[in-house]
Scaffold this motif. Structure first.
Motif, mmCIF file in Angstrom:
data_model
loop_
_atom_site.group_PDB
_atom_site.id
_atom_site.type_symbol
_atom_site.label_atom_id
_atom_site.label_comp_id
_atom_site.label_asym_id
_atom_site.label_seq_id
_atom_site.Cartn_x
_atom_site.Cartn_y
_atom_site.Cartn_z
ATOM 1 N N ASP A 6 -8.948 -0.682 -1.990
ATOM 2 C CA ASP A 6 -7.976 0.032 -2.824
ATOM 3 C C ASP A 6 -7.834 1.503 -2.424
ATOM 4 O O ASP A 6 -7.183 2.267 -3.137
ATOM 5 N N ARG A 7 -8.418 1.889 -1.304
ATOM 6 C CA ARG A 7 -8.241 3.253 -0.808
ATOM 7 C C ARG A 7 -8.417 3.268 0.702
ATOM 8 O O ARG A 7 -9.432 2.815 1.215
ATOM 9 N N VAL A 8 -7.400 3.758 1.402
ATOM 10 C CA VAL A 8 -7.462 3.836 2.860
ATOM 11 C C VAL A 8 -6.823 5.138 3.316
ATOM 12 O O VAL A 8 -5.980 5.729 2.618
ATOM 13 N N GLU A 9 -7.215 5.577 4.495
ATOM 14 C CA GLU A 9 -6.559 6.700 5.154
ATOM 15 C C GLU A 9 -5.699 6.136 6.277
ATOM 16 O O GLU A 9 -6.194 5.396 7.137
ATOM 17 N N LEU A 10 -4.429 6.462 6.250
ATOM 18 C CA LEU A 10 -3.470 5.878 7.175
ATOM 19 C C LEU A 10 -2.879 6.971 8.062
ATOM 20 O O LEU A 10 -2.504 8.048 7.581
ATOM 21 N N PRO A 64 -5.541 1.226 10.811
ATOM 22 C CA PRO A 64 -5.048 2.438 10.133
ATOM 23 C C PRO A 64 -4.016 3.234 10.923
ATOM 24 O O PRO A 64 -3.458 4.177 10.385
ATOM 25 N N HIS A 65 -3.787 2.911 12.193
ATOM 26 C CA HIS A 65 -2.836 3.666 13.004
ATOM 27 C C HIS A 65 -1.534 2.873 13.125
ATOM 28 O O HIS A 65 -1.525 1.762 13.651
ATOM 29 N N ARG A 66 -0.434 3.471 12.663
ATOM 30 C CA ARG A 66 0.859 2.788 12.688
ATOM 31 C C ARG A 66 1.916 3.733 13.273
ATOM 32 O O ARG A 66 2.001 4.896 12.888
ATOM 33 N N LYS A 67 2.741 3.188 14.184
ATOM 34 C CA LYS A 67 3.753 4.009 14.857
ATOM 35 C C LYS A 67 5.043 3.228 15.011
ATOM 36 O O LYS A 67 5.027 2.050 15.385
ATOM 37 N N ILE A 97 0.424 7.762 -2.985
ATOM 38 C CA ILE A 97 0.330 8.338 -1.650
ATOM 39 C C ILE A 97 -0.041 9.811 -1.782
ATOM 40 O O ILE A 97 0.617 10.566 -2.504
ATOM 41 N N LEU A 98 -1.103 10.201 -1.083
ATOM 42 C CA LEU A 98 -1.581 11.578 -1.130
ATOM 43 C C LEU A 98 -1.706 12.118 0.287
ATOM 44 O O LEU A 98 -1.825 11.351 1.257
ATOM 45 N N ASP A 99 -1.684 13.462 0.403
ATOM 46 C CA ASP A 99 -1.962 14.062 1.693
ATOM 47 C C ASP A 99 -3.464 14.278 1.831
ATOM 48 O O ASP A 99 -4.255 13.925 0.956
ATOM 49 N N ARG A 100 -3.876 14.860 2.955
ATOM 50 C CA ARG A 100 -5.303 15.023 3.221
ATOM 51 C C ARG A 100 -5.976 15.942 2.210
ATOM 52 O O ARG A 100 -7.178 15.861 1.985
ATOM 53 N N LYS A 101 -5.193 16.835 1.569
ATOM 54 C CA LYS A 101 -5.750 17.765 0.597
ATOM 55 C C LYS A 101 -5.779 17.199 -0.818
ATOM 56 O O LYS A 101 -6.219 17.871 -1.746
ATOM 57 N N ILE A 152 -2.067 10.269 5.857
ATOM 58 C CA ILE A 152 -1.887 10.119 4.417
ATOM 59 C C ILE A 152 -2.993 9.222 3.866
ATOM 60 O O ILE A 152 -3.625 8.461 4.600
ATOM 61 N N VAL A 153 -3.213 9.338 2.576
ATOM 62 C CA VAL A 153 -4.205 8.523 1.884
ATOM 63 C C VAL A 153 -3.467 7.627 0.894
ATOM 64 O O VAL A 153 -2.641 8.097 0.111
ATOM 65 N N LEU A 154 -3.764 6.335 0.948
ATOM 66 C CA LEU A 154 -3.187 5.376 0.010
ATOM 67 C C LEU A 154 -4.254 4.984 -1.002
ATOM 68 O O LEU A 154 -5.357 4.575 -0.627
ATOM 69 N N GLU A 155 -3.922 5.131 -2.281
ATOM 70 C CA GLU A 155 -4.821 4.722 -3.359
ATOM 71 C C GLU A 155 -4.090 3.721 -4.242
ATOM 72 O O GLU A 155 -2.965 3.962 -4.666
#
Length: 479
Positions: A6-10, A64-67, A97-101, A152-155
């Motif tokens: 339920d939480r990943v960094e993308l 986690p890497h998408r292009k 969706i959150l940023d790194r901060k 970005i961070v997905l929660e």
């Protein structure tokens, strides 16, 4: 093996725009065919979209890497490059969706809700699109812009109407299994449930969702146990249901202290004070459980709680509980403001907004920031003098030179266009009004003009040569 995330960094990256093409039409018996370079294609976007069939972020945990794909470059014969394909990433309903901060960028709730996480770069213009009455034969094209890239961070925050909270082994999983069609793992040891379980309950005409939130113990809001991982799943609920074990075998615990401990963690987590509470006294089918329920009931009623005595095994009191929760959920839904039709908000620019800023930094560099000048720099091929001259013309028309003079810039001062990471830096020489014109009127081909008398052509050519030679000294292509 991990089955619920339920939480990943993308890490997302949009496609780059294709470069424009600098080409001249060549065909037998048509020596003056003119420029025919096509435009580059647009880079693909990376878009997140809510898909009800997706219930976890597991796929992005493993990849986690998408292009997205890049746009194709333009070609001669006025053939534009193909646009890059957009990359659409399905996410569960309730994804934040959150940023790194930690700043919230978007909250995706509802089937089909989308968010563009990275925008594809624009394709560069070919020399056919750059041709004009003054610049009939451009010998350059614009480069494609690089696509946006960001981390970005997905929660995932479960979208449920009712949240069951309580100590491990209080019977939450058993309760959700008899109220709905959900079939969570059930066992007689703590932390049996390692992921939130979601079920759908039908009570009369009301259909609502109920979630079992695992792992809440004292210290959960600070990361103890599993609480910190799953407390976010109670944020969207309309009602909190405290499931208290009236047949606990642990001598140091009792239902009232369990309730106080969970309430303390919910308060510490914050943002849940306005949610109505319901207390469920579970396992009253056991004689000791019924006796303890009778003892603590007056204390709970004095605190203002609505109380239900139930048994997941004998199904005692479940009908009353399900209809009571349906009534609370219906009231909460009715109290919510109705969604308004989509509105288009127009925010016109201020009258005095030049579209860029000029600031003097501590190191003495004048930095130019703005969408247009930074984009123009990215699109310029600095190996082509004519392209540099075209950039100088554009910056001059935008008013960059005037603003530099107002800011106090003098000849020889350093000027940077763009951010510190990818800025173009040059020494400023405020000597020109139009860089490309002073370098022999770049991009013009007199063969495309109307015929003029030979004497007139010689006089015009001599005048242009004299003017260029007088002002060429000290020329700065950035104008």
């Amino acid at each position: 093996m991990t089955t619920f995330v339920d939480r990943v960094e993308l890490h997302v990256a949009a496609g780059n725009g294709g470069h424009g093409c600098a080409s001249v039409h060549r065909e037998k018996f048509k020596p003056l065919g003119g420029p025919d370079g096509g435009n580059g294609g647009r880079g693909g976007d990376v878009t997140l979209v809510v898909d009800q069939s997706v219930t976890t972020l597991l796929e992005y945990h493993h990849s986690p890497h998408r292009k997205a794909t890049n746009g194709k470059p333009g070609e001669g014969g006025n053939r534009s490059g193909k646009d890059g394909m957009d990359l659409v990433l399905p996410v569960p309903d309730g994804t934040v969706i959150l940023d790194r901060k930690g700043n919230v960028l978007a909250d995706l709730v509802g089937e089909g809700t989308t968010y563009v996480a990275a925008q594809g770069g624009r394709g560069g213009l070919g020399n056919a699109a750059l041709a004009s009455a003054r610049r009939k034969a451009p010998g350059f094209a614009l480069l494609g812009e690089p696509g946006q890239a960001q981390d970005i961070v997905l929660e995932l925050k479960t979208v449920a109407d009712v949240a069951l909270v309580g100590y491990p082994s209080a019977g939450k999983s058993s309760l959700i299994s008899v109220l709905s069609a959900a079939r969570p793992k059930i066992a007689d040891y703590p932390f049996t449930t390692l992921v939130p379980n979601l079920g759908v309950v039908t009570a009369g005409a009301t259909v609502y969702t109920i979630a079992d939130v695992p792992g809440l113990i004292p210290g959960a809001s600070q990361g103890k146990g599993l609480g910190l991982e799953f407390l976010r799943h109670v944020e969207r609920c309309s009602v909190l249901v405290h499931v208290l074990d009236t047949a606990t075998l642990e001598s140091e615990r009792d239902p009232l202290s369990d309730l106080d401990a969970i309430e303390a963690e919910l308060k510490e987590y914050g943002g849940l004070d306005d949610r109505p509470r319901v207390v469920v006294l579970n396992k009253v089918d056991i004689p000791d459980g019924q006796d303890l329920a009778d003892i603590i009931r007056p204390e709970l009623e004095s605190r203002g709680y609505r109380i239900f005595e139930v048994s997941a095994i004998s199904r005692l009191g479940l009908k009353e509980l399900s209809f009571a929760l349906a009534d609370i959920v219906s009231q909460a839904r009715a109290a919510k403001p109705k969604e308004e039709a989509t509105r288009i908000v127009i925010r016109p620019k201020a009258v005095d907004d030049a579209g860029f800023t000029v600031t003097l930094e501590e190191d003495g560099i004048y930095r130019v920031r703005g969408e247009k000048p930074e984009r123009w720099v990215r699109q310029t091929d600095f190996n082509n003098d004519e392209a540099v001259g075209y950039l100088a013309d554009r910056l001059n028309r935008l008013g960059v030179e005037d603003q530099l003079m107002k800011a106090g810039a003098r000849a020889g001062d350093g000027v940077a266009i763009g951010s510190e990471e990818d800025a173009v830096v040059f020494d400023w020489e405020p000597s020109m009004s139009a860089g490309a014109e002073m370098l022999g009127r770049r991009g013009e081909d007199h063969r495309f003009e109307e015929p003029r008398p030979a004497a007139q052509r010689r006089r015009d050519r001599d005048a242009e040569r004299d003017e260029a030679s007088q002002e060429y000294e000290g020329f700065n292509p950035f104008g």
